[in-house]
Scaffold this active site. Structure first.
Site, PDB file in Angstrom:
ATOM      1  N   GLY A 219     -17.797  -1.971 -30.502  1.00  0.00           N
ATOM      2  CA  GLY A 219     -17.074  -2.232 -31.733  1.00  0.00           C
ATOM      3  C   GLY A 219     -15.684  -2.591 -31.701  1.00  0.00           C
ATOM      4  O   GLY A 219     -14.880  -1.884 -30.665  1.00  0.00           O
TER       5      GLY A 219
ATOM      6  N   ARG B   8     -21.916  -6.775 -27.951  1.00  0.00           N
ATOM      7  CA  ARG B   8     -22.850  -5.833 -27.670  1.00  0.00           C
ATOM      8  C   ARG B   8     -24.165  -6.537 -26.723  1.00  0.00           C
ATOM      9  O   ARG B   8     -24.463  -7.497 -27.100  1.00  0.00           O
ATOM     10  CB  ARG B   8     -23.644  -5.051 -28.641  1.00  0.00           C
TER      11      ARG B   8
ATOM     12  N   ASP C 262     -18.223   4.986 -26.012  1.00  0.00           N
ATOM     13  CA  ASP C 262     -19.128   5.789 -24.898  1.00  0.00           C
ATOM     14  C   ASP C 262     -20.260   4.928 -24.370  1.00  0.00           C
ATOM     15  O   ASP C 262     -20.671   4.830 -23.139  1.00  0.00           O
ATOM     16  CB  ASP C 262     -19.624   7.417 -25.342  1.00  0.00           C
TER      17      ASP C 262
ATOM     18  N   THR D 270     -12.114   2.966 -29.680  1.00  0.00           N
ATOM     19  CA  THR D 270     -13.303   3.028 -30.884  1.00  0.00           C
ATOM     20  C   THR D 270     -12.736   3.695 -31.964  1.00  0.00           C
ATOM     21  O   THR D 270     -11.880   4.607 -31.898  1.00  0.00           O
ATOM     22  CB  THR D 270     -14.655   3.486 -30.475  1.00  0.00           C
TER      23      THR D 270
ATOM     24  N   ASP E  88     -13.856   5.278 -34.191  1.00  0.00           N
ATOM     25  CA  ASP E  88     -14.391   6.635 -34.596  1.00  0.00           C
ATOM     26  C   ASP E  88     -13.788   7.890 -33.868  1.00  0.00           C
ATOM     27  O   ASP E  88     -14.333   9.095 -34.453  1.00  0.00           O
ATOM     28  CB  ASP E  88     -16.067   6.669 -34.226  1.00  0.00           C
TER      29      ASP E  88
ATOM     30  N   ASP F  15     -15.014   9.315 -31.317  1.00  0.00           N
ATOM     31  CA  ASP F  15     -16.173  10.148 -31.084  1.00  0.00           C
ATOM     32  C   ASP F  15     -16.486  10.260 -29.679  1.00  0.00           C
ATOM     33  O   ASP F  15     -17.546  10.180 -29.411  1.00  0.00           O
ATOM     34  CB  ASP F  15     -17.187   9.505 -31.698  1.00  0.00           C
TER      35      ASP F  15
ATOM     36  N   ARG G 282     -20.343   7.047 -37.832  1.00  0.00           N
ATOM     37  CA  ARG G 282     -21.500   7.062 -37.700  1.00  0.00           C
ATOM     38  C   ARG G 282     -22.405   8.353 -37.298  1.00  0.00           C
ATOM     39  O   ARG G 282     -23.008   8.917 -38.032  1.00  0.00           O
ATOM     40  CB  ARG G 282     -22.388   5.891 -36.667  1.00  0.00           C
TER      41      ARG G 282
HETATM   42  P1  ATP Z   1     -18.578   1.674 -30.550  1.00  0.00           P
HETATM   43  O1  ATP Z   1     -18.543   3.277 -30.596  1.00  0.00           O
HETATM   44  O2  ATP Z   1     -17.186   1.379 -31.103  1.00  0.00           O
HETATM   45  O3  ATP Z   1     -19.470   1.054 -31.027  1.00  0.00           O
HETATM   46  P2  ATP Z   1     -19.413   1.646 -27.996  1.00  0.00           P
HETATM   47  O4  ATP Z   1     -19.005   1.132 -26.419  1.00  0.00           O
HETATM   48  O5  ATP Z   1     -20.148   2.841 -27.975  1.00  0.00           O
HETATM   49  O6  ATP Z   1     -18.368   1.226 -29.191  1.00  0.00           O
HETATM   50  P3  ATP Z   1     -22.213   0.398 -28.039  1.00  0.00           P
HETATM   51  O7  ATP Z   1     -22.730  -0.767 -28.962  1.00  0.00           O
HETATM   52  O8  ATP Z   1     -22.789   1.548 -27.939  1.00  0.00           O
HETATM   53  O9  ATP Z   1     -20.774   0.520 -28.308  1.00  0.00           O
HETATM   54  O10 ATP Z   1     -22.164   0.001 -26.328  1.00  0.00           O
HETATM   55  C1  ATP Z   1     -21.392  -1.406 -26.028  1.00  0.00           C
HETATM   56  C2  ATP Z   1     -22.373  -1.942 -24.920  1.00  0.00           C
HETATM   57  O11 ATP Z   1     -22.194  -1.115 -23.801  1.00  0.00           O
HETATM   58  C3  ATP Z   1     -23.746  -2.484 -25.222  1.00  0.00           C
HETATM   59  O12 ATP Z   1     -23.967  -3.451 -25.841  1.00  0.00           O
HETATM   60  C4  ATP Z   1     -24.349  -2.450 -23.867  1.00  0.00           C
HETATM   61  O13 ATP Z   1     -24.137  -3.556 -23.141  1.00  0.00           O
HETATM   62  C5  ATP Z   1     -23.695  -1.234 -23.302  1.00  0.00           C
HETATM   63  N1  ATP Z   1     -24.331   0.044 -23.116  1.00  0.00           N
HETATM   64  C6  ATP Z   1     -24.434   0.753 -24.296  1.00  0.00           C
HETATM   65  N2  ATP Z   1     -25.331   2.025 -24.029  1.00  0.00           N
HETATM   66  C7  ATP Z   1     -25.549   1.797 -22.839  1.00  0.00           C
HETATM   67  C8  ATP Z   1     -26.372   2.677 -21.963  1.00  0.00           C
HETATM   68  N3  ATP Z   1     -26.899   3.609 -22.146  1.00  0.00           N
HETATM   69  N4  ATP Z   1     -26.606   2.199 -20.562  1.00  0.00           N
HETATM   70  C9  ATP Z   1     -26.095   1.122 -20.037  1.00  0.00           C
HETATM   71  N5  ATP Z   1     -25.311   0.224 -21.002  1.00  0.00           N
HETATM   72  C10 ATP Z   1     -24.866   0.662 -22.288  1.00  0.00           C
END
Ligand code: ATP
Length: 323
Positions: free
Chosen positions: A14, A75, A106, A128, A130, A132, A174
């Site tokens: 995000g 994503r 994360d 992010t 959040d 979190d 979330r």
């Molecule tokens: P936000 O908390 O703002 O949503 P985020 O980085 O946690 O940010 P995610 O959509 O969970 O957002 O992850 C971003 C990208 O990181 C995913 O689209 C994917 O490409 C990669 N990713 C997420 N989870 C995993 C995982 N468990 N293993 C490998 N790659 C991952």
């Protein structure tokens, strides 16, 4: 380990206000440290597809005050596969990228960890709204998002005051109630609902509203974190059970945009600078964290195992101040 000469930077997951300030810091501090810096568009999807271009000092002009991310974010389901990881590592090799700085949450850190295991060094910067991520006290975008939500709440309170209504306001979060709890405290809400704590409709929502009315309150705010959900249902129940006219507002993505606050710009600048410093010192596969108000770097796997929890004492304080 191969000497790092070229670094890539990407934003993932995000978007969060302040990501641009982080990109700017990585680019300028990186060039100052003698690195060639490549911008990778659309997060991991762009890394896999080779959407990569060289950045210079002027590529990041006039962006520090802008929300969103000039590199765009995405994503990528493909990065969660072995084949996707291989493609990403190969593409980094094609562009001569020796290490990647990932700004994201994360989930993005987990993707970065997978890349590091396949030989592509990474550095994570927490971005992010959040807040979190377990290993850090702060994530870029959190302060701006809270201020945006609070501004909306203040406005809604003006109209709720005039019409003597109850407002149910859904804010982002979330899995974490940090935004909701702080906005509820700062905005003077009557009730706050967060994902970390289960609630009982009658005891935790209806009763405090009726008791507040009996003490002379004439308008009421209920702040609900996105992860709790059900705002429409909650608003209908409040109106049905208390007889007080109740409206709901879901702030949604409004909270992800906007001009970053001083705190977010400075923190993102410091974290971006720190990421380059860590690489320069030869440390790889690290994430930048704020701990006890200082910036440190931690091993990415150890950082991902860290957990943090909301301060329940703040909920007790909230209840007292909401009387
Ligand atoms: P936000 O908390 O703002 O949503 P985020 O980085 O946690 O940010 P995610 O959509 O969970 O957002 O992850 C971003 C990208 O990181 C995913 O689209 C994917 O490409 C990669 N990713 C997420 N989870 C995993 C995982 N468990 N293993 C490998 N790659 C991952």
């Amino acid at each position: 380990m191969k000497k790092i000469k070229t670094i890539g930077v990407l934003t993932s997951g995000g978007d969060a206000p302040g990501m641009n300030a982080a990109i700017r810091a990585v680019v300028r501090a990186g060039i100052d440290a003698g690195y060639k810096v490549m911008g990778i568009k659309r997060g991991y999807a762009g890394l896999i597809n080779g959407e990569i271009l060289e950045m210079n000092l002027r590529s990041v002009s006039d962006i520090i005050h802008r929300g969103g991310t000039i590199l765009k974010t995405a994503r990528s389901a493909e990065l969660k596969t072995e084949a996707g990881i291989k493609k990403a590592v190969d593409m980094a090799g094609i562009f001569g990228i020796d290490a990647v700085v990932v700004v994201g949450g994360d989930g993005s850190y987990r993707g970065a960890l997978d890349l590091s295991k396949q030989g592509l060094p990474v550095i994570g910067i927490p971005g992010t709204i959040d807040n979190d991520i377990g290993c850090t006290e702060y994530t870029i975008g959190y302060d701006t998002a809270m201020n945006t939500a609070l501004d909306a709440m203040d406005k809604i309170k003006d109209t709720a005051y005039s019409h003597e209504r109850c407002t149910v306001l859904e804010v982002m979060g979330r899995n974490a109630g940090y935004i909701a709890l702080n906005v509820a405290i700062a905005g003077g809400a009557e009730v706050v609902l967060i994902p970390e704590k289960t609630y009982d409709l009658d005891k935790d929502i209806i009763k405090p509203i009726i008791e507040g009315r009996n003490r002379g309150k004439t308008d009421y705010s209920v702040v609900v974190a996105e992860g709790v959900g059900k705002v429409i249902e909650i608003a209908a129940k409040i109106e049905e059970k208390t007889g007080i006219e109740t409206r709901y507002t879901i702030l949604g993505h409004l909270q992800r945009g906007g001009c970053p606050t001083v705190y977010d710009r400075v923190m993102a600048s410091r974290m971006g600078g720190k990421a380059v410093e860590v690489l320069k010192q030869g440390r790889i596969n690290r994430v930048i964290c704020l701990k006890n108000n200082s910036l440190i770097d931690l091993d990415i796997s150890e950082a991902l195992a860290e957990k943090k929890s909301i301060d329940m004492g703040q909920i007790d304080l909230f209840r007292i101040l909401a009387l």
